[in-house]
Write a protein that holds these residues in place. Structure first.
Motif, short mmCIF file in Angstrom:
data_model
loop_
_atom_site.label_atom_id
_atom_site.label_comp_id
_atom_site.label_asym_id
_atom_site.label_seq_id
_atom_site.Cartn_x
_atom_site.Cartn_y
_atom_site.Cartn_z
N ALA A 189 0.88 -1.19 0.06
CA ALA A 189 -0.03 -0.05 0.04
C ALA A 189 0.87 1.12 -0.09
O ALA A 189 1.76 1.27 0.85
CB ALA A 189 -0.72 0.08 1.15
N ILE A 190 0.64 2.19 -0.89
CA ILE A 190 1.22 3.37 -0.96
C ILE A 190 0.29 4.42 -1.15
O ILE A 190 -0.54 4.60 -2.27
CB ILE A 190 2.41 3.49 -2.08
CG1 ILE A 190 3.28 4.61 -1.94
CG2 ILE A 190 1.88 3.14 -3.42
CD1 ILE A 190 4.22 4.63 -0.95
N GLY A 191 -0.08 5.44 -0.26
CA GLY A 191 -1.06 6.49 -0.44
C GLY A 191 -2.39 5.78 -0.56
O GLY A 191 -2.77 4.83 0.21
N GLU A 192 -2.99 6.21 -1.59
CA GLU A 192 -4.34 5.49 -1.88
C GLU A 192 -4.28 4.63 -3.01
O GLU A 192 -5.14 4.12 -3.52
CB GLU A 192 -5.33 6.64 -2.19
CG GLU A 192 -5.67 7.62 -1.23
CD GLU A 192 -6.19 8.94 -1.74
OE1 GLU A 192 -6.18 9.27 -2.79
OE2 GLU A 192 -6.61 9.80 -0.62
N HIS A 193 -3.05 4.17 -3.22
CA HIS A 193 -2.77 3.09 -4.30
C HIS A 193 -2.12 1.82 -3.70
O HIS A 193 -1.70 1.63 -2.49
CB HIS A 193 -1.78 3.69 -5.41
CG HIS A 193 -2.52 4.63 -6.19
ND1 HIS A 193 -3.01 5.91 -5.70
CD2 HIS A 193 -3.09 4.59 -7.52
CE1 HIS A 193 -3.30 6.57 -6.68
NE2 HIS A 193 -3.45 5.50 -7.82
N ILE A 194 -2.17 0.71 -4.42
CA ILE A 194 -1.61 -0.32 -4.47
C ILE A 194 -0.44 -0.64 -5.40
O ILE A 194 -0.78 -0.37 -6.56
CB ILE A 194 -2.66 -1.51 -4.41
CG1 ILE A 194 -3.58 -1.50 -3.16
CG2 ILE A 194 -1.77 -2.99 -4.29
CD1 ILE A 194 -4.68 -2.52 -3.43
N LEU A 195 0.59 -0.99 -5.11
CA LEU A 195 1.75 -1.15 -6.06
C LEU A 195 1.62 -2.73 -6.39
O LEU A 195 1.83 -3.74 -5.34
CB LEU A 195 3.02 -0.84 -5.44
CG LEU A 195 3.96 -0.76 -6.60
CD1 LEU A 195 3.89 0.26 -7.69
CD2 LEU A 195 5.29 -0.38 -5.96
N ASP A 196 1.27 -3.30 -7.46
CA ASP A 196 0.98 -4.87 -7.81
C ASP A 196 2.43 -5.49 -7.96
O ASP A 196 3.07 -5.11 -9.16
CB ASP A 196 0.31 -4.89 -9.09
CG ASP A 196 -0.02 -6.24 -9.57
OD1 ASP A 196 0.53 -7.20 -8.92
OD2 ASP A 196 -1.14 -6.50 -10.03
N LEU A 197 2.89 -6.14 -6.64
CA LEU A 197 4.34 -6.77 -6.99
C LEU A 197 4.34 -7.93 -7.87
O LEU A 197 5.52 -8.10 -8.19
CB LEU A 197 4.77 -7.28 -5.37
CG LEU A 197 4.59 -6.11 -4.41
CD1 LEU A 197 4.97 -6.80 -3.10
CD2 LEU A 197 5.63 -5.03 -4.72
N LYS A 198 3.18 -8.42 -8.15
CA LYS A 198 3.26 -9.41 -9.36
C LYS A 198 3.58 -9.00 -10.54
O LYS A 198 4.35 -9.37 -11.28
CB LYS A 198 1.65 -10.39 -9.31
CG LYS A 198 1.74 -11.54 -10.24
CD LYS A 198 0.59 -12.10 -10.22
CE LYS A 198 0.48 -13.38 -11.24
NZ LYS A 198 -0.84 -13.99 -11.01
N VAL A 199 2.98 -7.98 -10.81
CA VAL A 199 3.43 -7.32 -12.26
C VAL A 199 4.82 -6.83 -12.26
O VAL A 199 5.57 -7.30 -13.22
CB VAL A 199 2.73 -5.83 -12.41
CG1 VAL A 199 3.12 -5.10 -13.44
CG2 VAL A 199 1.01 -6.34 -12.74
N LEU A 200 5.66 -6.26 -11.04
CA LEU A 200 6.71 -5.94 -10.96
C LEU A 200 7.65 -7.28 -11.12
O LEU A 200 8.87 -7.22 -11.81
CB LEU A 200 7.16 -5.30 -9.60
CG LEU A 200 6.45 -3.96 -9.61
CD1 LEU A 200 6.89 -3.38 -8.43
CD2 LEU A 200 6.97 -3.15 -10.71
N ALA A 201 7.30 -8.38 -10.39
CA ALA A 201 8.03 -9.67 -10.67
C ALA A 201 8.18 -10.15 -11.87
O ALA A 201 9.12 -10.60 -12.39
CB ALA A 201 7.67 -10.67 -9.64
N LEU A 202 6.81 -10.24 -12.51
CA LEU A 202 6.97 -10.82 -13.86
C LEU A 202 7.64 -10.12 -14.79
O LEU A 202 8.15 -10.82 -15.95
CB LEU A 202 5.42 -10.99 -14.51
CG LEU A 202 4.64 -12.11 -13.51
CD1 LEU A 202 2.99 -11.96 -13.85
CD2 LEU A 202 5.32 -13.53 -13.60
N GLU A 203 7.79 -8.74 -14.79
CA GLU A 203 8.57 -7.94 -15.70
C GLU A 203 9.74 -7.76 -15.52
O GLU A 203 10.81 -7.17 -16.06
CB GLU A 203 7.93 -6.50 -15.49
CG GLU A 203 6.15 -6.64 -16.19
CD GLU A 203 6.10 -5.43 -16.96
OE1 GLU A 203 6.67 -4.87 -17.30
OE2 GLU A 203 4.76 -5.42 -17.26
N GLY A 204 10.31 -8.46 -14.18
CA GLY A 204 11.75 -8.54 -14.09
C GLY A 204 12.56 -7.45 -13.45
O GLY A 204 13.73 -7.41 -13.17
N ILE A 205 11.46 -6.66 -12.53
CA ILE A 205 11.85 -5.49 -12.09
C ILE A 205 12.88 -5.65 -10.72
O ILE A 205 13.83 -5.07 -10.45
CB ILE A 205 10.91 -4.54 -11.60
CG1 ILE A 205 9.90 -4.06 -12.84
CG2 ILE A 205 11.19 -3.26 -10.82
CD1 ILE A 205 10.33 -3.30 -14.01
#
Lengths: 425, 425
Positions: free
Chosen positions: A38-54
């Motif tokens: 959770a960041i502010g009023e958002h969610i950062l989708d960690l699955k997207v980041l993981a799948l994109e190799g971030i």
């Protein structure tokens, strides 16, 4: 850490860059639960980041597929050095201008989800749930109501420390309504007195405002964890509402402990605030007379404030004062709880949840359950159908940016019960 | 059903063609846990049969890949009509001369494993563990020791029914040794008396002989299961040893219930005897004064005999009498337990385990824990290091062919505990 984030953060948000709590969420368009922060009023989708190799640029090496799972178990089991490193890397992703979240607007669009558009799930696959008794006030205040047989002293209530196993199948994420339970109650009508019991919905539905922590690294069978090693096994903290039906509880408690009085539901806040986020809010725990294996000196606990309010359903005329308390009111630290829990050799598994017990303080505005509040405010009623109970918690001053969000639950009416006519009670 | 089996069955085997209990096993050559049924001194490997397509001829249609899983959860969740059909088909595979087990010796060789060459695992992924109090004798006998404050009547102990959530992470399959736990004990030495507590291994390690049943079909949140529907949710029954440390238990029980006294280990027998196998042994339950929602008339319970013996470790001179009791001594039927458990709306999940509580009868040779036995045999000691506790159970006469096998556990010495020198207790 820079103060600028690629995602706007309201100044009064509990989810600042200093927090980064982990949770499991889904969306209507992607209903598969997945990890996020959770960041502010958002969610950062960690699955997207993981799948994109971030995460290949993360300073700690870890199998980033754990961030595509439906629970946080595999991630938390990696241990604090790894999860701390991942959290720090997420902070840098959000704050540094060289981060792909800044340089790639389409990535940001894919991985930033508005919290109001998400459904939150339980963050962990919970193996066991334990609830301690930690509030001096609860123990003293309620002794008359529930524990009528002995009132020796606080020493008696806390030595040995008291805890109970709780029901796992009915732990719910914030927001799921609670159906008023039926109970096998002591006789209260003339007819019931002839048989000694009656069947009725609870008339004394209550909440208990608690904090609770999740286990990260598991322990072996018959392994003890000394106080100074406990933090290696703790992932983070949530709010807990240990819903309780007092009229069901009283007869159950003598002599075996609450069962149906508590097993119908427990609600937790969905965002797990990590020990790393809590670290700046460490404070000394009152030194108490404890056996050596539970000595916990130095900054052993956290300055976490908690509050609760009841939003009335239909009877809007009822009073609605805010209750405020804090983790300081717990007789035991998280670390002492875990050390005691493993004294017997009881195995801990990743995702086990351990509650503090009701966090009531000494004054009337800090009593964290209705059974206690009613001693000071006799007109205060137990929960009515339609009432919503809302807990919050935060660290340090109100705008410190490290908060827990909310733990909410609304009470629904009992479901009708068809009693066989030939055996009336 | 024919009486001939393709696998030889000793006449005194608990695992006859009439039984077919399900379990999870592995072998040295194939260490991946998988489902099997016990037949005589063998295990029939259901994963081999499933992978070879043998279940395509089963009268009930079901996804046979559930029989390749590491637990019985998915299989049991299919519900009794399906699992009963699969069990009947396995009986026919073993008994009919047209069966591939008869016609294909190489298939038989691949799927028949000797039990002594297998390692047994927990049969289910257990979500929650509940333990009831069901023995009139336990309740009366132990009231003096543990529940000193009130002795009203049996009505008091059983209304409402009493049960507690237990620890899941420490449920062990038969054969795993138990390490004697340390406890935060009441003062017993002069030094300890100054602080009120001491740290020491339990001196009063005990067993509790129980039966326990597994949930098959789950229930919804806030769903109640009426007595007459409960069997749709029960898969089968095992033996349970609810290891207990009485000196740890006594201070914990007042007023919150046992915690570290019981959370270090519980042992179950590995073969789950299905309700179908138990069906011929149904008997009427004593009619008792219960509220209408718990009325359970007709053949509501089972004629299951239980026995226990302690095999002494070093001190071979100690007495070693066999204790015998039976499920009849339970105040509640399985069905009543489940109906009460869901009265509050408590959700059941596949694999949940519900114990009967100690099954003690009224005479001195049927007392199923040492704390009770010591009242009649004061020289009987609590468990010593090296002692092995062995439970068995069977239906009807001893050679009825429907037995539970064994539930065993040996006691290992406590692990040394380094106490910080500056805080002696």
């Amino acid at each position: 850490m820079a103060s600028q984030s690629s995602i706007a953060i309201p100044v009064d948000s509990p989810f600042s860059l200093a927090n980064i709590p982990f949770g499991i969420f889904s969306t209507q368009s992607q209903p598969h639960p997945r990890p996020g922060i959770a960041i502010g009023e958002h969610i950062l989708d960690l699955k997207v980041l993981a799948l994109e190799g971030i995460f290949t640029d993360c300073e700690v090496t870890f199998p980033s597929d754990v961030l595509t799972h439906m629970t946080l178990n595999a991630f938390a089991a990696l241990g604090r050095p790894t999860t701390s490193g991942v959290r720090a890397y997420i902070q840098s992703l959000l704050s540094q201008s060289s981060s792909p979240l800044h340089s790639d607007p389409s990535l940001l669009e894919r991985c930033a989800i508005k919290q109001i558009e998400a459904t939150m799930h339980l963050p962990f696959d919970i193996g066991d749930f334990t609830d301690f008794t930690s509030s001096k006030t609860v123990s003293v205040e309620c002794v008359d109501d529930i524990f009528t047989f002995r009132k020796d002293s606080l020493m008696y209530v806390f030595h040995p420390p008291r805890a109970a196993s709780g029901r796992v199948s009915t732990i719910l994420p914030s927001g799921i309504p609670i159906v008023r339970p039926f109970g096998h109650l002591p006789a209260s009508t003339t007819l019931a007195r002839t048989t000694g019991f009656s069947l009725a919905p609870t008339n004394e539905l209550d909440f208990e405002l608690e904090l609770a922590f999740f286990i990260s690294v598991p322990t072996e069978h018959f392994e003890r964890v000394p106080v100074e090693k406990t933090e290696e096994h703790i992932f983070g903290v949530v709010l807990l509402n240990d819903w309780s039906a007092r009229d069901i509880q009283i007869p159950e408690t003598l002599p075996f402990g609450a069962f149906n009085a508590k097993n119908f539901a427990s609600t937790i806040s969905p965002w797990v605030v990590t020990l790393d986020a809590l670290e700046p809010f460490k404070i000394e725990h009152d030194i108490r007379r404890v056996p050596s294996y539970l000595v916990d000196e130095g900054d052993a606990t956290y300055d976490i404030s908690v509050s609760l309010k009841v939003i009335p359903g239909e009877s809007l005329e009822r009073e609605m004062e805010m209750t405020r308390s804090c983790l300081r009111n717990s007789y035991w630290t998280f670390r002492q709880m875990l050390a005691f829990h493993t004294l017997s050799g009881c195995r801990m598994r990743t995702g086990d949840l351990i509650g503090t017990g009701t966090l009531s303080g000494e004054d009337a505005t800090s009593l964290c359950s209705l059974i206690e509040q009613r001693k000071h405010f006799p007109n205060r009623t137990f929960l009515q159908d339609g009432d919503e109970v809302v807990f919050t918690a935060w660290c340090g001053p109100p705008q410190g940016g490290v908060g827990f969000g909310e733990c909410r639950g609304v009470v629904l009416p009992a479901r009708s019960f068809m009693v066989k006519a030939r055996h009336p009670n």
